[in-house]
Design a protein around this motif. Structure first.
Motif, PDB file in Angstrom:
ATOM      1  N   GLN B  17       0.793  -1.220   0.000  1.00  0.00           N
ATOM      2  CA  GLN B  17       0.000   0.000   0.000  1.00  0.00           C
ATOM      3  C   GLN B  17       0.825   1.269   0.000  1.00  0.00           C
ATOM      4  O   GLN B  17       0.272   2.346  -0.033  1.00  0.00           O
ATOM      5  CB  GLN B  17      -0.898   0.027   1.248  1.00  0.00           C
ATOM      6  CG  GLN B  17      -1.743  -1.211   1.410  1.00  0.00           C
ATOM      7  CD  GLN B  17      -2.600  -1.442   0.200  1.00  0.00           C
ATOM      8  OE1 GLN B  17      -3.128  -0.488  -0.359  1.00  0.00           O
ATOM      9  NE2 GLN B  17      -2.706  -2.688  -0.214  1.00  0.00           N
ATOM     10  N   VAL B  18       2.088   1.126   0.110  1.00  0.00           N
ATOM     11  CA  VAL B  18       2.868   2.350   0.245  1.00  0.00           C
ATOM     12  C   VAL B  18       3.040   3.011  -1.104  1.00  0.00           C
ATOM     13  O   VAL B  18       3.668   2.451  -1.990  1.00  0.00           O
ATOM     14  CB  VAL B  18       4.255   2.033   0.809  1.00  0.00           C
ATOM     15  CG1 VAL B  18       5.084   3.291   0.902  1.00  0.00           C
ATOM     16  CG2 VAL B  18       4.110   1.411   2.184  1.00  0.00           C
ATOM     17  N   PRO B  19       2.496   4.165  -1.228  1.00  0.00           N
ATOM     18  CA  PRO B  19       2.730   4.873  -2.496  1.00  0.00           C
ATOM     19  C   PRO B  19       4.168   5.350  -2.547  1.00  0.00           C
ATOM     20  O   PRO B  19       4.785   5.581  -1.519  1.00  0.00           O
ATOM     21  CB  PRO B  19       1.747   6.048  -2.428  1.00  0.00           C
ATOM     22  CG  PRO B  19       1.340   6.158  -1.017  1.00  0.00           C
ATOM     23  CD  PRO B  19       1.613   4.871  -0.338  1.00  0.00           C
ATOM     24  N   VAL B  20       4.638   5.508  -3.765  1.00  0.00           N
ATOM     25  CA  VAL B  20       6.051   5.797  -3.902  1.00  0.00           C
ATOM     26  C   VAL B  20       6.381   7.164  -3.328  1.00  0.00           C
ATOM     27  O   VAL B  20       7.525   7.434  -2.969  1.00  0.00           O
ATOM     28  CB  VAL B  20       6.449   5.680  -5.387  1.00  0.00           C
ATOM     29  CG1 VAL B  20       5.934   6.875  -6.162  1.00  0.00           C
ATOM     30  CG2 VAL B  20       7.922   5.511  -5.537  1.00  0.00           C
ATOM     31  N   GLY B  21       5.355   8.007  -3.226  1.00  0.00           N
ATOM     32  CA  GLY B  21       5.640   9.315  -2.649  1.00  0.00           C
ATOM     33  C   GLY B  21       6.045   9.225  -1.187  1.00  0.00           C
ATOM     34  O   GLY B  21       6.578  10.176  -0.631  1.00  0.00           O
ATOM     35  N   LYS B  33       6.736  12.096 -10.345  1.00  0.00           N
ATOM     36  CA  LYS B  33       7.406  11.784 -11.615  1.00  0.00           C
ATOM     37  C   LYS B  33       7.553  10.283 -11.792  1.00  0.00           C
ATOM     38  O   LYS B  33       7.356   9.738 -12.889  1.00  0.00           O
ATOM     39  CB  LYS B  33       8.788  12.437 -11.640  1.00  0.00           C
ATOM     40  CG  LYS B  33       8.752  13.919 -11.693  1.00  0.00           C
ATOM     41  CD  LYS B  33       9.994  14.465 -12.398  1.00  0.00           C
ATOM     42  CE  LYS B  33      10.005  15.979 -12.282  1.00  0.00           C
ATOM     43  NZ  LYS B  33      11.292  16.489 -11.880  1.00  0.00           N
ATOM     44  N   LEU B  34       7.900   9.637 -10.696  1.00  0.00           N
ATOM     45  CA  LEU B  34       8.044   8.187 -10.811  1.00  0.00           C
ATOM     46  C   LEU B  34       6.708   7.538 -11.132  1.00  0.00           C
ATOM     47  O   LEU B  34       6.634   6.589 -11.918  1.00  0.00           O
ATOM     48  CB  LEU B  34       8.598   7.614  -9.507  1.00  0.00           C
ATOM     49  CG  LEU B  34      10.108   7.733  -9.318  1.00  0.00           C
ATOM     50  CD1 LEU B  34      10.502   7.319  -7.918  1.00  0.00           C
ATOM     51  CD2 LEU B  34      10.852   6.894 -10.334  1.00  0.00           C
ATOM     52  N   GLU B  35       5.672   8.075 -10.556  1.00  0.00           N
ATOM     53  CA  GLU B  35       4.361   7.509 -10.825  1.00  0.00           C
ATOM     54  C   GLU B  35       4.008   7.633 -12.291  1.00  0.00           C
ATOM     55  O   GLU B  35       3.420   6.726 -12.883  1.00  0.00           O
ATOM     56  CB  GLU B  35       3.306   8.206  -9.964  1.00  0.00           C
ATOM     57  CG  GLU B  35       3.266   7.675  -8.546  1.00  0.00           C
ATOM     58  CD  GLU B  35       2.213   8.375  -7.704  1.00  0.00           C
ATOM     59  OE1 GLU B  35       2.362   8.384  -6.484  1.00  0.00           O
ATOM     60  OE2 GLU B  35       1.238   8.901  -8.288  1.00  0.00           O
ATOM     61  N   GLU B  36       4.371   8.763 -12.835  1.00  0.00           N
ATOM     62  CA  GLU B  36       4.073   8.938 -14.252  1.00  0.00           C
ATOM     63  C   GLU B  36       4.767   7.902 -15.108  1.00  0.00           C
ATOM     64  O   GLU B  36       4.266   7.470 -16.138  1.00  0.00           O
ATOM     65  CB  GLU B  36       4.508  10.331 -14.703  1.00  0.00           C
ATOM     66  CG  GLU B  36       3.636  11.445 -14.182  1.00  0.00           C
ATOM     67  CD  GLU B  36       4.364  12.774 -14.308  1.00  0.00           C
ATOM     68  OE1 GLU B  36       5.378  12.813 -15.032  1.00  0.00           O
ATOM     69  OE2 GLU B  36       3.932  13.749 -13.678  1.00  0.00           O
ATOM     70  N   ARG B  37       5.947   7.511 -14.666  1.00  0.00           N
ATOM     71  CA  ARG B  37       6.686   6.531 -15.455  1.00  0.00           C
ATOM     72  C   ARG B  37       6.221   5.113 -15.196  1.00  0.00           C
ATOM     73  O   ARG B  37       6.739   4.169 -15.766  1.00  0.00           O
ATOM     74  CB  ARG B  37       8.160   6.600 -15.090  1.00  0.00           C
ATOM     75  CG  ARG B  37       8.780   7.933 -15.320  1.00  0.00           C
ATOM     76  CD  ARG B  37       8.885   8.265 -16.811  1.00  0.00           C
ATOM     77  NE  ARG B  37      10.105   8.989 -17.078  1.00  0.00           N
ATOM     78  CZ  ARG B  37      11.205   8.439 -17.559  1.00  0.00           C
ATOM     79  NH1 ARG B  37      11.216   7.174 -17.868  1.00  0.00           N
ATOM     80  NH2 ARG B  37      12.278   9.151 -17.728  1.00  0.00           N
ATOM     81  N   GLY B  38       5.286   5.004 -14.296  1.00  0.00           N
ATOM     82  CA  GLY B  38       4.785   3.670 -14.019  1.00  0.00           C
ATOM     83  C   GLY B  38       5.249   3.083 -12.702  1.00  0.00           C
ATOM     84  O   GLY B  38       4.807   2.011 -12.299  1.00  0.00           O
ATOM     85  N   PHE B  39       6.102   3.789 -12.017  1.00  0.00           N
ATOM     86  CA  PHE B  39       6.574   3.261 -10.735  1.00  0.00           C
ATOM     87  C   PHE B  39       5.721   3.880  -9.648  1.00  0.00           C
ATOM     88  O   PHE B  39       6.141   4.802  -8.948  1.00  0.00           O
ATOM     89  CB  PHE B  39       8.034   3.616 -10.536  1.00  0.00           C
ATOM     90  CG  PHE B  39       8.934   3.002 -11.566  1.00  0.00           C
ATOM     91  CD1 PHE B  39       9.172   3.651 -12.766  1.00  0.00           C
ATOM     92  CD2 PHE B  39       9.509   1.772 -11.353  1.00  0.00           C
ATOM     93  CE1 PHE B  39       9.988   3.078 -13.714  1.00  0.00           C
ATOM     94  CE2 PHE B  39      10.326   1.200 -12.295  1.00  0.00           C
ATOM     95  CZ  PHE B  39      10.571   1.845 -13.486  1.00  0.00           C
TER      96      PHE B  39
END
Lengths: 900, 89
Positions: B17-21, B33-39
């Motif tokens: 559940q931990v979002p990358v942020g 930014k990482l989320e945009e790339r799919g991470f």
């Protein structure tokens, strides 16, 4: 080569990119769309460097690669560069990194991948916590070791030995674990591979290799560690495991080890090892046998000694290890410890691991985990490592019964045990000075439980004290006796009389003088005797009346009577003390003439020796008594003062606690007011009190509360006391006046709370069934950081609260001095212990990862005899469950997560 | 980031559940930014870390390329992941 490829890196296919990178010695991971750009960049950099090198003529690229590898736990080593070392490292690294399947059957495939994954599995393991109880930690260790060894073997291009070499395989894994700079072993290494090729010497070869690897592993410690990662790992593990050992040594089983060792010894003996003849000393003996063997070994005496020591130590449980290492240390003076010690161990491990092949996979995994995981952990994550080791250890216990079939099997069991002790052993053997340390630690461990040290200390001083007291007493007695004696001497009286006689009685004639002197002497004696009798209590009369004196003198002789008056006159007129005093009817009567004299009294009573002694004794005793009384008074006063002081401290602490709570309440209220404008920004003081103190405490805490209120009024600038009218009544209120904009939100970090579970407990990291009813919980606190006297109660409370649903805990003991923060728990039965294990193992408490392992019941009782009779389940002292507050705040997520 | 010492909410949440942020060393902007790339989750970054064989340079390089992390951020992130792997893998 580089030119063509460098021209269009973007057109490289994945495979080409991969192979290009390989050519530079890199071991790249999969080239995916996300990793591709990174690898391309890397390739470009490598090419540039290569070109530079060509220009400059140097080759420095490798170092960079090495650095990369070193940073990772296993990393990709630059194999070619490091030569011998690299291949050893890589397999382990590959094994770890490419941990494909979770379980890798030890025996079956024996393929490189299998080994590697097995090795990696092991890495997944836990630190080598050799602890405890469980069943064959040795099995695990053996298994782990074997697997590791396999990896390097394969890497070397040797075909992994078939079944017969399973042991070696195990050993190899082990050695892989312990891979340390093999520089020292570099020489041996070439020999090892050669030995391996001949199939006839399967066993020997394995041993050789293992030894080589062992030696190499050992080397790093002694010699300059080339691989900081590994070395760090090892060194970290060693002390850790050492400590573990010592704490667990009580928990280890000796019997199995002994028996298995015997077998092991035979087995090892059967395998002839040119270099490691000494490895045979797996027999469970103390260093002596090991020493004997050492001498027989081919290798240098010292080295052999070490080997034997290692072997023996390894096979023996920890406590024995200490003895052996100590003994070996004495013998192994100049020998190179590194070499020998690891070797026998690995061999032992190998053997141990072999029988493990048949056992179920899970066990193997755990075994591997334990042996390899612990060693491989470069970073100090003791929490993870600890639990890692513990769980695997638990598995081995279940294995031995099934595995103990043949001699080799038992040997293997021995090995695993050995492996367990390897870590400690490593520590022992590596540094001679350190050899005494573990021993000391172990002794201290036991000492802690004994009271004798302090008892002996005080006993010694007590005896000394008594002796001096007696001497002093008799001395004083003698002096007092002498003092008394002086009074009985009649010469003094005579002397006293003589002098004045000359002065004042010049007119008296000579004959009369003599007569008078005699009279006086007689009188003096008589009076002295009388006085003595009186003093000693036998007679009630002290004085002699004049008439009686005259009568007495008359009895003695007629001439005395005449001279009596003259004598009296002389005494009377003589101001000095001649031993006879004239008194009248009353004590204060002034005597003006001899006619007034009515009584004669001796001023120097003559007492018998016994009487004098008795009086002296009585006097001395009285004086001593007074002295003791004085000392006791002083002690009492001091105690009282101390008690008062402690009480003061306690009250002050409570007061400060209260102040802190009040401030928290006010601040949070203020924050609530910021958001909710309907609330009043102040709080009545009585309301605050009633919300902080329970009704039944209010009377008790009244004093504390008042002091806190005064403290706030005087010392807290952020709180203002006002009077407000609320609901028609006047209240003293507090207002928090620190503007929240200026203050930063200080997160109140509560201490001593449970913070969730780090991982799900599954078969891999916890034993399938609970083994004993006793648990050792590690990493609950840091003794250095704890302050005050009552923190251990909070720890106990926390544990009880965490296991609140488990009403089978009967005894908890917090080891306040342990560096690892250990808490010992005993439950009613293994089932309860298992339940507690699930609740505690792998949880975060106060920012530390808690690990649990099982302990042997008898050892637990040995350590805590008071737990023998504990049968009542313990419950948390109150319903607040303070330590669970963080978990409660979380929604069901935490609960579902925490439980397992 | 995956570090309970920071007392982050991650402590009690499941890893999934931990979002990358929430990777503390990265912060919100980079997390986006990482989320945009799919991470989008922390474990995906972990996966990348593992795929790069836990190599420091490669991972940090990748991080810089992907979300523009500076040297300190990438170093912290790498250190965090490495420790976590050492502890639990």
């Amino acid at each position: 080569m580089a030119a063509a490829a460098a021209s269009a890196p973007q057109q490289l296919s994945d495979e080409e990119l991969f192979s290009q990178l390989r050519r530079y010695g890199l071991s790249p991971g999969p080239v995916t769309e996300s990793t591709r750009p990174v690898y391309l960049k890397k390739l470009k950099k490598l090419r540039e460097e290569e070109q530079q090198q060509h220009r400059s003529g140097g080759r420095g690229t490798k170092t960079r690669n090495s650095n990369n590898n070193n940073t990772a736990a296993v990393g990709m080593g630059v194999r070619p560069v490091s030569g011998d070392l690299s291949y050893l490292r890589t397999p382990g690294g590959l094994g770890r990194v490419s941990a494909s399947g979770p379980e890798t059957p030890l025996g079956g495939p024996g393929g490189a991948s299998a080994t590697l994954t097995a090795g990696s599995k092991v890495l997944l393991g836990f630190s080598s916590d050799e602890s405890d109880v469980e069943a064959s930690p040795r099995d695990q260790a053996g298994g782990g070791g074997g697997r590791k060894d396999r990896a390097p073997l394969q890497y070397r291009g040797l075909k992994p030995p078939a079944a017969p070499l399973a042991a070696s395989e195990v050993t190899n894994s082990n050695s892989a674990e312990r891979r340390k700079p093999h520089s020292w072993w570099g020489a041996r290494r070439p020999a090892a591979p050669e030995l391996q090729s001949p199939s006839g010497r399967d066993g020997a070869a394995d041993d050789e290799e293992q030894e080589g690897e062992d030696g190499e592993d050992r080397d790093p410690e002694a010699e300059e560690p080339l691989w900081s990662g590994r070395t760090v790992n090892g060194s970290r593990l060693l002390p850790y495991s050492c400590r573990e050992n010592y704490s667990d040594s009580e928990e280890e089983e000796d019997d199995d080890v002994a028996s298995s060792r015997q077998v092991l010894k035979d087995d090892t003996l059967s395998r002839h090892r040119p270099r490691r003849g000494h490895s045979k000393p797996l027999s469970p003996l103390p260093a002596k046998s090991a020493v004997g063997r050492l001498e027989t070994s081919v290798q240098g005496g010292g080295g052999i000694a070490m080997n034997d020591r290692a072997a023996a130590a390894g096979s023996l449980d920890r406590s024995r290890n200490l003895e052996e290492s100590a003994a070996a240390a004495e013998q192994g003076g100049g020998c190179d410890p590194l070499d020998s010690s690891p070797i026998p161990r690995y061999r032992v491990n190998a053997k141990k691991l072999t029988p493990l092949l048949p056992p179920p996979l899970a066990d193997m995994d755990s075994t591997l985990d334990s042996s390899t995981g612990s060693l491989l952990k470069t970073n100090n994550h003791i929490g993870g490592g600890a639990f890692g080791v513990d769980s695997p250890r638990i598995f081995p216990n279940s294995l031995p019964p099934s595995a103990a079939v043949a001699a080799s099997s038992s040997l293997r069991i021995n090995h695993s045990n050995h492996t367990g002790s390897n870590h400690t052993y490593l520590k022992n053997t590596y540094n001679k000075p350190k050899l005494s340390e573990p021993e000391e630690e172990l002794l201290q461990q036991f000492k802690r439980e004994e009271v004798s040290p302090t008892g002996g200390f005080s006993a010694h001083y007590l005896s000394m004290f008594l002796l001096t007291a007696a001497c002093l007493f008799f001395l004083i007695l003698g002096l007092t006796y002498l003092g008394m004696r002086g009074t009985g001497v009649s010469e003094d009286g005579g002397l006293g009389i003589k002098n004045p006689f000359d002065e004042t009685f010049g007119n008296i004639q000579e004959s009369e003088k003599n007569l008078m002197m005699n009279t006086l002497y007689k009188l003096h004696d008589r009076l002295a005797q009388l006085a003595g009798d009186h003093e000693c209590g036998s007679s009630s009369q002290r004085t002699l009346s004049v008439q009686e004196a005259a009568a007495y003198l008359k009895d003695l002789g007629p001439e005395y009577e005449d001279i009596f008056n003259i004598s009296l006159q002389w005494i009377f007129e003589n101001g000095k003390d001649v031993g006879i005093r004239c008194v009248g009817y009353g004590p204060e009567e002034e005597l003006t003439d001899i006619v007034d004299v009515q009584f004669l009294q001796s001023t120097r009573p003559q007492m018998s020796f016994w009487c004098r002694f008795r009086r002296a004794f009585v006097t001395v005793t009285h004086r001593l008594l007074l002295l003791c009384l004085g000392v006791v008074m002083v002690c009492v006063v001091l105690r009282y003062m101390k008690y008062r002081w402690t009480k003061e401290e306690e009250e002050t602490r409570q007061m400060y606690d209260m102040v802190v709570k009040i401030i928290d309440v006010l601040r949070s209220h203020n924050e609530a007011c910021q958001e909710n404008k309907d609330l009043q920004p102040y709080m009545p003081i009585p309301h605050v009190r009633d919300s902080l103190i329970q009704p039944h405490d209010r009377k008790k805490m009244k004093k504390v509360w008042d002091r806190a209120v005064d403290f706030l009024a005087a010392n807290e600038s952020r709180v203002r006391t006002e009077t407000r009218r609320i609901g028609g009544a006047d209240f003293l209120v507090w207002r928090w006046i620190q503007p929240s904009a200026s203050c930063d939100k200080i997160l109140v970090i509560p201490s001593k709370v449970w913070q969730g579970q780090a991982f799900h407990l599954d078969r891999r990291n916890s034993p399938p069934n609970s083994l004993t009813p006793c648990l050792k919980i590690r990493n609950m606190f840091d003794p250095v950081m704890e302050i005050g006297d009552q923190w251990h109660l909070a720890i106990q409370e926390a544990i009880l609260e965490k296991c609140s649903d488990n009403d089978g805990i009967v005894h908890i003991a917090v080891d306040k001095n342990s560096r690892e923060g250990c808490v010992y728990v005993k439950c009613l039965s293994p089932e309860y212990a298992g339940k507690a294990f699930k609740a505690l193992h792998g949880s975060w408490f106060d920012g530390k990862l808690v690990t649990v392992k099982y302990l042997r019941l008898d050892r637990y009782h040995h350590r805590f005899p008071q737990a023998l009779n504990c049968n009542t389940p313990l419950k948390p002292s109150n319903k607040h469950m303070n330590s669970m507050s963080h978990l409660r705040l979380r929604t069901g997520l935490a609960n579902s997560q925490g439980g397992s | 980031m995956l570090n309970p010492q920071k007392k982050s909410p991650f402590v009690a949440e499941s890893r999934g559940q931990v979002p990358v942020g929430h990777l503390s060393s990265l912060g919100e902007v980079l997390g986006k930014k990482l989320e945009e790339r799919g991470f989008d989750k922390a474990y995906v970054v972990l996966g990348q870390f593992l795929v790069l064989k836990k190599d420091e340079d490669l991972f940090r390089e990748w991080l810089k390329d992907t979300c523009g992390a500076n040297a300190k951020q990438s170093r912290d992130c790498f250190g965090c992941l490495r420790e976590w792997c050492d502890a639990f893998l």
